[in-house]
Write an enzyme that holds these catalytic residues in place. Sequence first.
Site, PDB file in Angstrom:
ATOM      1  CG  HIS A 238      -1.763  -1.163   1.425  1.00 59.16           C
ATOM      2  ND1 HIS A 238      -2.962  -1.326   0.787  1.00 59.16           N
ATOM      3  CD2 HIS A 238      -1.605  -2.274   2.194  1.00 59.16           C
ATOM      4  CE1 HIS A 238      -3.529  -2.457   1.157  1.00 59.16           C
ATOM      5  NE2 HIS A 238      -2.707  -3.056   2.010  1.00 59.16           N
TER       6      HIS A 238
HETATM    7  C1  BDR Z   1      -2.240   0.580   5.580  1.00 67.20           C
HETATM    8  O1  BDR Z   1      -2.356  -0.009   6.878  1.00 67.20           O
HETATM    9  C2  BDR Z   1      -1.116  -0.471   7.311  1.00 67.20           C
HETATM   10  O2  BDR Z   1      -1.239  -1.747   7.860  1.00 67.20           O
HETATM   11  C3  BDR Z   1      -0.191  -0.426   6.127  1.00 67.20           C
HETATM   12  O3  BDR Z   1       1.136  -0.128   6.531  1.00 67.20           O
HETATM   13  C4  BDR Z   1      -0.769   0.643   5.258  1.00 67.20           C
HETATM   14  O4  BDR Z   1      -0.251   1.912   5.596  1.00 67.20           O
HETATM   15  C5  BDR Z   1      -3.079  -0.207   4.604  1.00 67.20           C
HETATM   16  O5  BDR Z   1      -4.406  -0.216   4.990  1.00 67.20           O
END
Ligand code: BDR
Length: 314
Positions: A238
């Site tokens: 992400h």
């Molecule tokens: C986001 O949540 C976190 O677990 C990840 O690092 C990312 O920033 C994705 O939903």
Amino acid sequence: MIKRNIIIDCDPGIDDVVALCFMFANEDKFNILGITTVAGNQTIENVTNNALGLMSFLNKDIKIARGAKGPLLREKRPASNVHGANGVGDYQFPQTKELYSDNAVTFLRDTIMSADDKVTLIPVGPLTNIALLIKTFPEVISKIELLSIMGGATIGGNATPTAEFNIWADPEAARIVFDSKIPIVMSGLNVTHSTGLYRNDVDELMKSTGKVTKMCGEIMNFYFKGDHVKKGTFSPIHDACAIMYLIHPELYEFRHMPVKVDCSEELSRGNTVCDVREWFDYDETYPKVLTCVDLEKFRDILLEDLYRLDKMYK
Ligand code: BDR
Ligand code: CA
């Protein structure tokens, strides 16, 4: 080429670590003014240790400032199921670097106000530090070029059926940020679910003899064990999306639209309500919401850049 001033606000976090490596592979395009940490994927102690550990591993002298211990109003709830007990899938980084500041908010204020030009912030964790910054030192607002945020979704969620983790972790902070009128690019789950790597890519990374790629492979292997991965064949990274947009905006489609954060205590708490109704034409003063990405190009560039970073450690 004019380098963009950036500060990344993160909660490493497996995908945060890969995103940071990707950022360092593109250091020629950025003035990296610092890294701030925020409790999210793990406790503030763990995520700050991981940021310092990665700087030790990469031998980078980047200023690191420790931020908020938890959300503005609610209790923190780390994502140990996805990122492991230490936040980076049990990977052990060396620890040779020291914290620059234990106050991310004043560090952000001082760094932004003394910068030669406007600064782009890249928040890829809960928005607690950024909300505190905006409320405590509103003078920074006119010096922020852009917030390239990983968070939210045009529809759906991962922490809950309706909320993405970073927004769900601190909805009140997210509301302050999205209502601030600072220019925003939102990398939500609707695109980040297509910005990542395949299982085979991670297997190749694990076999690599390169320092950076092998580490990324090992932590991504842990990430693949989570139930957020599509049938074990593809895993989003992400946070790299928010950095990729700054380097390769041509990979994306987008639309400007209002984004409101649900701070109710109901089922949709933490939901980013995006006005996707096509018959409204919102102008550029509204957040730029990424709506589509070229998955294969994203993957190719990310891999190529991680392997390129290896070469700096030969
Ligand atoms: C986001 O949540 C976190 O677990 C990840 O690092 C990312 O920033 C994705 O939903
Ligand atoms: Ca993150």
